[in-house]
Design a protein around this motif. Structure first.
Motif, PDB file in Angstrom:
ATOM      1  N   LYS A  14       0.838  -1.204   0.000  1.00 19.43           N
ATOM      2  CA  LYS A  14       0.000   0.000   0.000  1.00 19.43           C
ATOM      3  C   LYS A  14       0.873   1.254   0.000  1.00 19.43           C
ATOM      4  N   PHE A  15       1.979   1.208   0.736  1.00 22.00           N
ATOM      5  CA  PHE A  15       2.902   2.341   0.766  1.00 22.00           C
ATOM      6  C   PHE A  15       3.507   2.572  -0.621  1.00 22.00           C
ATOM      7  N   ALA A  16       3.951   1.497  -1.270  1.00 26.59           N
ATOM      8  CA  ALA A  16       4.550   1.627  -2.599  1.00 26.59           C
ATOM      9  C   ALA A  16       3.547   2.194  -3.598  1.00 26.59           C
ATOM     10  N   CYS A  17       2.297   1.759  -3.507  1.00 29.66           N
ATOM     11  CA  CYS A  17       1.264   2.275  -4.413  1.00 29.66           C
ATOM     12  C   CYS A  17       1.022   3.763  -4.173  1.00 29.66           C
ATOM     13  N   ALA A  18       1.071   4.179  -2.910  1.00 26.11           N
ATOM     14  CA  ALA A  18       0.871   5.598  -2.587  1.00 26.11           C
ATOM     15  C   ALA A  18       1.984   6.450  -3.188  1.00 26.11           C
ATOM     16  N   VAL A  19       3.224   5.973  -3.106  1.00 29.94           N
ATOM     17  CA  VAL A  19       4.348   6.693  -3.701  1.00 29.94           C
ATOM     18  C   VAL A  19       4.203   6.732  -5.218  1.00 29.94           C
ATOM     19  N   ARG A  20       3.770   5.620  -5.792  1.00 27.64           N
ATOM     20  CA  ARG A  20       3.571   5.556  -7.248  1.00 27.64           C
ATOM     21  C   ARG A  20       2.555   6.588  -7.722  1.00 27.64           C
ATOM     22  N   ASP A  21       1.473   6.768  -6.976  1.00 24.08           N
ATOM     23  CA  ASP A  21       0.326   7.530  -7.464  1.00 24.08           C
ATOM     24  C   ASP A  21       0.313   9.008  -7.086  1.00 24.08           C
ATOM     25  N   SER A  22       1.160   9.441  -6.162  1.00 29.90           N
ATOM     26  CA  SER A  22       1.051  10.802  -5.637  1.00 29.90           C
ATOM     27  C   SER A  22       2.379  11.543  -5.676  1.00 29.90           C
ATOM     28  N   GLU A  23       2.416  12.635  -6.424  1.00 26.14           N
ATOM     29  CA  GLU A  23       3.615  13.472  -6.446  1.00 26.14           C
ATOM     30  C   GLU A  23       3.871  14.071  -5.069  1.00 26.14           C
ATOM     31  N   LYS A  24       2.791  14.427  -4.374  1.00 25.50           N
ATOM     32  CA  LYS A  24       2.942  14.971  -3.023  1.00 25.50           C
ATOM     33  C   LYS A  24       3.579  13.952  -2.098  1.00 25.50           C
ATOM     34  N   ARG A  25       3.133  12.691  -2.201  1.00 30.53           N
ATOM     35  CA  ARG A  25       3.708  11.649  -1.342  1.00 30.53           C
ATOM     36  C   ARG A  25       5.161  11.397  -1.708  1.00 30.53           C
ATOM     37  N   ARG A  26       5.475  11.424  -2.982  1.00 35.18           N
ATOM     38  CA  ARG A  26       6.871  11.237  -3.388  1.00 35.18           C
ATOM     39  C   ARG A  26       7.754  12.326  -2.788  1.00 35.18           C
ATOM     40  N   ALA A  27       7.256  13.554  -2.804  1.00 31.43           N
ATOM     41  CA  ALA A  27       8.030  14.663  -2.228  1.00 31.43           C
ATOM     42  C   ALA A  27       8.185  14.501  -0.717  1.00 31.43           C
ATOM     43  N   GLN A  28       7.125  14.088  -0.054  1.00 32.52           N
ATOM     44  CA  GLN A  28       7.170  13.907   1.398  1.00 32.52           C
ATOM     45  C   GLN A  28       8.170  12.826   1.808  1.00 32.52           C
ATOM     46  N   GLU A  29       8.173  11.738   1.079  1.00 30.14           N
ATOM     47  CA  GLU A  29       8.998  10.590   1.443  1.00 30.14           C
ATOM     48  C   GLU A  29      10.405  10.658   0.857  1.00 30.14           C
ATOM     49  N   GLY A  30      10.618  11.532  -0.124  1.00 29.99           N
ATOM     50  CA  GLY A  30      11.912  11.574  -0.782  1.00 29.99           C
ATOM     51  C   GLY A  30      12.198  10.318  -1.583  1.00 29.99           C
ATOM     52  N   LEU A  31      11.123   9.737  -2.135  1.00 30.94           N
ATOM     53  CA  LEU A  31      11.233   8.484  -2.877  1.00 30.94           C
ATOM     54  C   LEU A  31      10.516   8.593  -4.213  1.00 30.94           C
TER      55      LEU A  31
END
Length: 256
Positions: A14-31
């Motif tokens: 679920k975490f990997a899917c969230a990073v895949r789908d959200s630019e905001k999440r990618r920025a937050q996680e640095g991934l």
């Protein structure tokens, strides 16, 4: 050896899917999220993998994936992770490179983009910049994210091999480059010269500035450049898309 992940609701999935789908999440996680054995192995040469997943079939087919230490996943879990219609069965979360803006103080061949919203065009231009010897990329406002899944697929991981610096004020960034002697060339139709009239000697460095196909560059950005250049064409077509036109410019001013 850990048991294979068989639940589509697994927390890591679920975490990997969230990073895949959200630019905001990618920025937050640095991934950022990458998919496919070829792309992931290429990115691993320049980016740090944080979390990896692969099916048993993918591991058997590509033993080199073991270097990424992937967690085994069931095929139906791979289908959930897949960002494309056909799963490639290999998925990796990488740490997003964060080059300092100071790289622009020494770069000799720079690609700058403004308002290029299509991920395919941004990815194509990043790949061309890497191929033709450019050593930094400057992204202005309105550009597709360089580490989104669609851009990554189009660039074949070029964003991991080139420092990509983002700015909200591209004209100001261009003026800074010019202050150290970098020649900035804007791709534009009006009040422009043909490519072969733009010269080829840029001892202090060169920045090629490209806008979207539909809108082109803003007048403020064009005014911040030294010269506007155009690609000579027949009247059979009105324009080229940003990826094609930009690649022609990058080849013309290649540093290889």
């Amino acid at each position: 050896m850990e048991a294979a992940i068989t639940s589509r609701d697994n927390a890591k999935i679920k975490f990997a899917c969230a990073v895949r789908d959200s630019e905001k999440r990618r920025a937050q996680e640095g991934l950022f999220f990458a998919e496919g054995p070829k792309l992931c192995l290429e990115l691993a040469k320049s980016c740090t993998p944080r979390m990896a997943f692969a099916t048993a079939a993918a591991m058997a087919k590509t033993p080199m994936l073991s270097a990424l230490n992937p967690a085994e996943i069931a095929p139906h879990v791979a289908e959930k992770l897949a960002g494309t219609k056909s799963s490639q069965d290999v998925f990796v979360l990488f740490e997003t490179p964060a080059p300092a803006a100071s790289v622009l103080q020494t770069a000799q061949r720079i690609l700058a983009l403004e308002g290029v919203q299509d991920p395919g065009n941004v990815g194509t231009l990043l790949r061309s910049a890497a191929a033709f010897g450019f050593d930094a990329v400057l992204l202005g406002a309105g550009c597709a994210a360089p580490f989104s899944p669609k851009t990554l697929r189009s660039s074949m991981g070029a964003a991991g091999r080139l420092p990509v610096v983002q700015t909200e004020n591209l004209p100001a960034a261009l003026q800074t480059l010019r202050s150290r002697g970098v020649t900035c060339l804007a791709a534009a139709l009006y009040r422009s010269v043909a490519l072969d009239e733009a010269g080829s000697d840029f001892p202090q460095g060169l920045c090629v500035v490209i806008g979207s196909e539909g809108q082109g560059l803003t007048q403020e950005t064009i005014d911040a450049c030294d010269l506007a250049v155009r690609i000579p064409m027949t009247d059979r077509v009105e324009s080229l898309n940003a990826g094609v036109a930009g690649s022609v410019l990058l080849w013309q001013f290649r540093g290889v």
